[in-house]
Design a protein around this motif. Structure first.
Motif, PDB file in Angstrom:
ATOM      1  N   ALA A  55       0.842  -1.209   0.000  1.00 12.66           N
ATOM      2  CA  ALA A  55       0.000   0.000   0.000  1.00 12.66           C
ATOM      3  C   ALA A  55       0.873   1.253   0.000  1.00 12.66           C
TER       4      ALA A  55
ATOM      5  N   GLN B  70      10.281   0.873   9.371  1.00 16.43           N
ATOM      6  CA  GLN B  70      11.095   0.422  10.511  1.00 16.43           C
ATOM      7  C   GLN B  70      12.042  -0.725  10.127  1.00 16.43           C
ATOM      8  N   GLU B  71      11.703  -1.422   9.064  1.00 18.82           N
ATOM      9  CA  GLU B  71      12.554  -2.541   8.638  1.00 18.82           C
ATOM     10  C   GLU B  71      13.649  -2.047   7.697  1.00 18.82           C
TER      11      GLU B  71
ATOM     12  N   TRP C 125       5.684 -11.935   0.649  1.00 20.39           N
ATOM     13  CA  TRP C 125       5.475 -13.321   1.105  1.00 20.39           C
ATOM     14  C   TRP C 125       4.179 -13.909   0.573  1.00 20.39           C
ATOM     15  N   SER C 126       3.350 -13.052   0.020  1.00 16.36           N
ATOM     16  CA  SER C 126       1.992 -13.489  -0.310  1.00 16.36           C
ATOM     17  C   SER C 126       1.983 -14.448  -1.497  1.00 16.36           C
TER      18      SER C 126
ATOM     19  N   GLY D 243      -2.476 -13.734  -4.903  1.00 17.78           N
ATOM     20  CA  GLY D 243      -3.836 -13.970  -5.413  1.00 17.78           C
ATOM     21  C   GLY D 243      -4.634 -12.677  -5.479  1.00 17.78           C
TER      22      GLY D 243
ATOM     23  N   PHE E  91     -10.115 -16.120  -8.026  1.00 21.90           N
ATOM     24  CA  PHE E  91      -8.807 -15.939  -7.390  1.00 21.90           C
ATOM     25  C   PHE E  91      -7.719 -16.082  -8.456  1.00 21.90           C
TER      26      PHE E  91
ATOM     27  N   ALA F 282       0.479   3.666   6.108  1.00 22.26           N
ATOM     28  CA  ALA F 282       0.244   2.373   5.431  1.00 22.26           C
ATOM     29  C   ALA F 282       1.070   1.334   6.187  1.00 22.26           C
ATOM     30  N   SER F 283       0.765   1.215   7.472  1.00 22.14           N
ATOM     31  CA  SER F 283       1.642   0.463   8.381  1.00 22.14           C
ATOM     32  C   SER F 283       1.214  -0.986   8.598  1.00 22.14           C
TER      33      SER F 283
ATOM     34  N   GLY G  46       0.752 -16.119  10.681  1.00 22.18           N
ATOM     35  CA  GLY G  46       0.867 -16.160   9.227  1.00 22.18           C
ATOM     36  C   GLY G  46       1.560 -14.933   8.666  1.00 22.18           C
ATOM     37  N   VAL G  47       2.084 -14.086   9.549  1.00 22.85           N
ATOM     38  CA  VAL G  47       2.745 -12.845   9.099  1.00 22.85           C
ATOM     39  C   VAL G  47       4.014 -12.618   9.911  1.00 22.85           C
TER      40      VAL G  47
ATOM     41  N   LYS H 160      -5.018 -11.498   8.793  1.00 23.23           N
ATOM     42  CA  LYS H 160      -5.394 -10.163   8.340  1.00 23.23           C
ATOM     43  C   LYS H 160      -6.293  -9.434   9.309  1.00 23.23           C
TER      44      LYS H 160
ATOM     45  N   GLU I  75      -3.859  -2.312   4.850  1.00 22.85           N
ATOM     46  CA  GLU I  75      -4.451  -3.012   5.998  1.00 22.85           C
ATOM     47  C   GLU I  75      -4.738  -2.046   7.149  1.00 22.85           C
TER      48      GLU I  75
ATOM     49  N   GLY J 186      -8.171 -12.850  -2.058  1.00 25.37           N
ATOM     50  CA  GLY J 186      -7.485 -12.120  -3.123  1.00 25.37           C
ATOM     51  C   GLY J 186      -7.847 -10.641  -3.085  1.00 25.37           C
ATOM     52  N   THR J 187      -8.495 -10.242  -2.013  1.00 26.83           N
ATOM     53  CA  THR J 187      -9.033  -8.889  -1.913  1.00 26.83           C
ATOM     54  C   THR J 187      -8.130  -7.967  -1.102  1.00 26.83           C
TER      55      THR J 187
ATOM     56  N   LEU K 162      -4.436  -7.776  -1.297  1.00 32.18           N
ATOM     57  CA  LEU K 162      -3.446  -7.115  -2.159  1.00 32.18           C
ATOM     58  C   LEU K 162      -4.165  -6.076  -3.012  1.00 32.18           C
TER      59      LEU K 162
HETATM   60  C1  LIG Z   1       1.957 -15.537   3.495  1.00 33.75           C
HETATM   61  C2  LIG Z   1       0.941 -14.512   3.048  1.00 33.75           C
HETATM   62  C3  LIG Z   1       0.126 -14.813   1.962  1.00 33.75           C
HETATM   63  C4  LIG Z   1      -0.806 -13.857   1.524  1.00 33.75           C
HETATM   64  N1  LIG Z   1      -1.498 -14.114   0.372  1.00 33.75           N
HETATM   65  C5  LIG Z   1      -2.358 -13.170  -0.104  1.00 33.75           C
HETATM   66  C6  LIG Z   1      -3.022 -13.359  -1.346  1.00 33.75           C
HETATM   67  O1  LIG Z   1      -2.804 -14.343  -2.070  1.00 33.75           O
HETATM   68  N2  LIG Z   1      -3.903 -12.410  -1.757  1.00 33.75           N
HETATM   69  C7  LIG Z   1      -4.159 -11.288  -1.016  1.00 33.75           C
HETATM   70  O2  LIG Z   1      -4.983 -10.458  -1.445  1.00 33.75           O
HETATM   71  N3  LIG Z   1      -3.507 -11.063   0.138  1.00 33.75           N
HETATM   72  C8  LIG Z   1      -2.603 -11.962   0.607  1.00 33.75           C
HETATM   73  N4  LIG Z   1      -1.917 -11.717   1.766  1.00 33.75           N
HETATM   74  C9  LIG Z   1      -2.204 -10.483   2.514  1.00 33.75           C
HETATM   75  C10 LIG Z   1      -1.460  -9.274   1.959  1.00 33.75           C
HETATM   76  O3  LIG Z   1      -0.177  -9.650   1.550  1.00 33.75           O
HETATM   77  C11 LIG Z   1      -1.363  -8.172   3.029  1.00 33.75           C
HETATM   78  O4  LIG Z   1      -2.605  -7.946   3.627  1.00 33.75           O
HETATM   79  C12 LIG Z   1      -0.853  -6.870   2.413  1.00 33.75           C
HETATM   80  O5  LIG Z   1       0.350  -7.102   1.715  1.00 33.75           O
HETATM   81  C13 LIG Z   1      -0.654  -5.799   3.484  1.00 33.75           C
HETATM   82  O6  LIG Z   1       0.047  -4.713   2.916  1.00 33.75           O
HETATM   83  P1  LIG Z   1       0.232  -3.318   3.674  1.00 33.75           P
HETATM   84  O7  LIG Z   1       1.047  -2.473   2.774  1.00 33.75           O
HETATM   85  O8  LIG Z   1      -1.067  -2.794   4.136  1.00 33.75           O
HETATM   86  O9  LIG Z   1       1.034  -3.686   5.010  1.00 33.75           O
HETATM   87  P2  LIG Z   1       2.466  -4.397   5.253  1.00 33.75           P
HETATM   88  O10 LIG Z   1       2.857  -5.252   4.144  1.00 33.75           O
HETATM   89  O11 LIG Z   1       2.377  -5.017   6.610  1.00 33.75           O
HETATM   90  O12 LIG Z   1       3.489  -3.193   5.283  1.00 33.75           O
HETATM   91  C14 LIG Z   1       3.519  -2.287   6.349  1.00 33.75           C
HETATM   92  C15 LIG Z   1       4.906  -1.740   6.509  1.00 33.75           C
HETATM   93  O13 LIG Z   1       4.859  -0.714   7.515  1.00 33.75           O
HETATM   94  C16 LIG Z   1       6.000  -0.806   8.326  1.00 33.75           C
HETATM   95  N5  LIG Z   1       5.677  -0.201   9.628  1.00 33.75           N
HETATM   96  C17 LIG Z   1       4.730  -0.601  10.514  1.00 33.75           C
HETATM   97  N6  LIG Z   1       4.734   0.210  11.592  1.00 33.75           N
HETATM   98  C18 LIG Z   1       5.706   1.144  11.385  1.00 33.75           C
HETATM   99  C19 LIG Z   1       6.197   2.245  12.148  1.00 33.75           C
HETATM  100  N7  LIG Z   1       5.707   2.534  13.366  1.00 33.75           N
HETATM  101  N8  LIG Z   1       7.204   2.977  11.628  1.00 33.75           N
HETATM  102  C20 LIG Z   1       7.744   2.676  10.407  1.00 33.75           C
HETATM  103  N9  LIG Z   1       7.320   1.643   9.660  1.00 33.75           N
HETATM  104  C21 LIG Z   1       6.314   0.886  10.132  1.00 33.75           C
HETATM  105  C22 LIG Z   1       6.290  -2.291   8.410  1.00 33.75           C
HETATM  106  O14 LIG Z   1       7.637  -2.531   8.734  1.00 33.75           O
HETATM  107  C23 LIG Z   1       5.917  -2.761   6.994  1.00 33.75           C
HETATM  108  O15 LIG Z   1       7.016  -2.765   6.135  1.00 33.75           O
HETATM  109  C24 LIG Z   1      -0.961 -12.634   2.223  1.00 33.75           C
HETATM  110  C25 LIG Z   1      -0.147 -12.349   3.318  1.00 33.75           C
HETATM  111  C26 LIG Z   1       0.816 -13.265   3.716  1.00 33.75           C
HETATM  112  C27 LIG Z   1       1.729 -12.903   4.856  1.00 33.75           C
END
Ligand SMILES: Cc1cc2nc3c(=O)[nH]c(=O)nc-3n(C[C@H](O)[C@H](O)[C@H](O)COP(=O)(O)OP(=O)(O)OC[C@H]3O[C@@H](n4cnc5c(N)ncnc54)[C@H](O)[C@@H]3O)c2cc1C
Length: 552
Positions: A15, A35-36, A47-48, A51, A140, A222-223, A251-252, A484, A513, A530-531, A533
């Motif tokens: 995101a 932070q990473e 890691w996803s 889908g 999917f 977008a944390s 799972g995360v 999630k 998220e 799949g909703t 990503l």
């Molecule tokens: C194994 C696995 C399989 C999946 N498969 C699917 C799939 O097939 N289809 C699907 O739709 N979804 C899937 N998902 C879910 C999807 O990948 C996640 O919901 C989505 O990627 C979340 O993205 P995001 O950018 O919101 O958050 P994140 O990817 O969690 O990124 C947030 C970032 O913010 C950083 N952060 C957090 N707090 C702070 C802070 N205080 N200061 C600085 N940085 C900070 C973190 O370090 C991180 O890098 C899967 C997830 C996993 C783990």
């Protein structure tokens, strides 16, 4: 006060990357704070399984699947079950998102080089009536290249923006508070964490080496969610599901820590639907873990028999792949936090897929040759066979009495009665030989095989579970796996965050998220899969475009 950029994005997950690249492409300057370390760029999406929920796609049409916006919206609303006053924005987001999935989504990604595996999967099939939960059709769409394949176009665009000076990454910067001037959110502050070269996904050092402050005209948060923080999951556990499970696996990665939630709330942002979460009930302990309590989700085909901890078959329609939340609710009602699959080698070979990029080297590595072996191989895919051999949750035996003995031994209890399980399997086996069966799971298997995608790679030829020709018998202990967060910060369609006073907080946006993928919970209670990503793509894009427009 001097600004360090036009916009700050907190989080370099999918995101955050989408939002940041939109801002840079609009000609504005953006800083991405995470932070990473740099090695973790892309967050969970890497890691996803990759889908994606798409509606009426060319992939569906080629397989003879008739889909439409109306059918998808009917399915979405039936699954979401919106029933609260605060569902106003989530509902609007749901409608807009389904339109995106039926419209621009595929073409927008395709123009960036994204590609899709041609066999569309059928997740969350429901089993209630037409207005109930579930996908009426397969939707999917797996990214060719899985998780890394969905991150790649956005990382590439971000690197281009970095090289032309519009985008700056600040890795190992952990945000601890939001800053506000004259009622507008205009900065972040926190600590710089020590450099850490630890492999992606593993827990990194939290030792601070200094402090930082960054100023901009707007901040996009977008944390991510809370799935890596089991204390927060337990704290927010929905009362309607009873007590939180005593045992859960993750799972995360651990960075999905939910810390930003408290920080946003302290700044006045309104979190809604915090009790809506999407955890899986088919979790297995990773025999080669990367992050703490690392679990993998089995994406099951329709044929495994599913028993609760006491040996009772899960009631209809709670068969594999039908209704994740319904299954969780049922399992928690048994007073135990695990359940069992019982299956055959023929079923595992065709029906077990494991979610995650590292568990699917064929799709992740974009190897047609390896992927084709899913349909032709004698054994299950290598990562599944590895779990069968090394996973603590797997029991493999030649006869049922030994299998049930092994199951009881694994949980150190005698809850399961071999004769009782045998009677249930034999009854099901009688139905499988009957073309007009009454057993709903058997009917589902026949229905699945009417879809060519399932017949090819996802649904085993119907057979008796106790037929030795399809053995050995396999039992898998299924754990609850956190993943999630469906609730989040309430946002309008421009991803602007509402305050606790019900008014928009100037300068503050949320995406992915952290925003419940839009609006504070566009999925309602359940997902069609799949909703997530896709939710990052849509809410990140809206946030980035709106913030770029708002800043001068
Ligand atoms: C194994 C696995 C399989 C999946 N498969 C699917 C799939 O097939 N289809 C699907 O739709 N979804 C899937 N998902 C879910 C999807 O990948 C996640 O919901 C989505 O990627 C979340 O993205 P995001 O950018 O919101 O958050 P994140 O990817 O969690 O990124 C947030 C970032 O913010 C950083 N952060 C957090 N707090 C702070 C802070 N205080 N200061 C600085 N940085 C900070 C973190 O370090 C991180 O890098 C899967 C997830 C996993 C783990």
């Amino acid at each position: 006060m001097a600004e360090d950029a036009d916009v700050i994005v907190v989080g370099g997950g999918l995101a955050g990357l989408v939002a940041a690249t939109e801002i840079a492409e609009a000609g504005k300057r953006v800083i991405v704070v995470d932070q990473e370390g740099e090695q973790s760029l892309g967050g969970q999406a890497f890691w996803s399984f990759g889908g994606l929920f798409l509606v009426d796609s060319p992939e569906q049409r080629r397989l003879g699947i008739k889909d439409s916006y109306d059918l998808a919206l009917q399915d979405w609303m039936g699954s979401a079950g919106f029933d609260r006053d605060e569902d106003l924005w989530p509902r609007r987001w749901a409608q807009a998102y389904v339109a995106f999935a039926a419209g621009e989504k595929r073409g927008w990604l395709r123009a960036m080089g994204h590609r899709i595996f041609p066999v569309v999967g059928w997740a969350e099939r429901g089993g209630y009536d037409a207005m109930g939960h579930g996908n009426s059709v397969p939707r999917f769409h797996v990214t060719w290249g899985t998780g890394p394949g969905i991150v790649e176009p956005f990382e590439r665009r971000a690197r281009e923006a970095e090289s032309n000076g519009r985008l700056t990454f600040k890795f190992r910067h952990r945000v601890d508070s939001l800053m506000t001037s004259h009622g507008t959110v205009d900065g972040v502050s926190g600590v710089v964490l020590e450099p850490d070269k630890i492999e992606r996904g593993r827990s990194s050092s939290r030792r601070a080496t200094g402090e930082f402050t960054l100023r901009a005209q707007a901040v996009i948060v977008a944390s991510g969610g809370i799935g890596g923080n089991h204390d927060l999951v337990r704290q927010n556990w929905p009362k309607r599901l009873g007590a939180a499970p005593a045992n859960m696996i993750s799972g995360v990665p651990e960075h999905v820590d939910g810390r930003m939630i408290g920080i946003m709330e302290a700044a006045g942002a309104r979190l809604i639907n915090r009790d809506r979460m999407w955890h899986y009930v088919e979790g297995i302990k990773n025999w080669s873990p990367i992050w703490p309590r690392h679990g993998i989700r089995i994406l099951p085909g329709p044929s495994s028999m599913w028993f609760d901890a006491t040996g009772r078959r899960l009631p209809s329609p709670l068969f594999p792949g039908s209704d994740t939340l319904g299954q969780l609710q049922y399992i928690m009602s048994t007073g135990h936090d695990y359940s069992w699959f019982v299956l055959t080698q023929s079923i595992i070979k065709k029906e077990f897929a494991l979610s995650g990029s590292e568990q699917n080297p064929d799709l992740t590595g974009k190897s047609w040759m390896m992927t084709a072996r899913r349909a032709t191989n004698k054994g299950a895919p290598a990562p599944v066979e590895a779990f069968k051999a090394h996973g603590v949750d797997f029991i493999v035996r030649d006869n049922l009495a030994d299998l049930v003995g092994g199951m009881n031994a694994l949980v150190d209890d005698d809850l399961l009665n071999a004769e009782d399980i045998k009677a249930q399997i034999e009854a099901r086996d009688r139905e499988i030989e009957n073309a007009y069966a009454k057993d709903t799971q058997v009917l589902n298997i026949h229905n699945a095989r009417r879809y060519i995608g399932d017949r090819l790679i996802r649904t085993a030829k119907p057979h008796r579970i106790l037929d030795p020709a399809h053995g050995p018998l396999i039992a898998v202990k299924l754990n609850i796996l956190t993943r999630k967060t469906l609730g989040g910060f309430e946002t309008d369609l421009d991803s602007r965050v509402f305050g606790q006073d019900g008014k928009i907080m100037p300068g503050l946006y949320a995406a992915g998220e952290a925003a419940g993928f839009g609006g504070g919970g566009m999925h309602g209670y359940r997902s069609l899969e799949g909703t997530f990503l896709g939710g990052c793509l849509f809410s990140g894009r809206n946030a980035g475009r709106a913030a770029a427009k708002a800043v001068s």
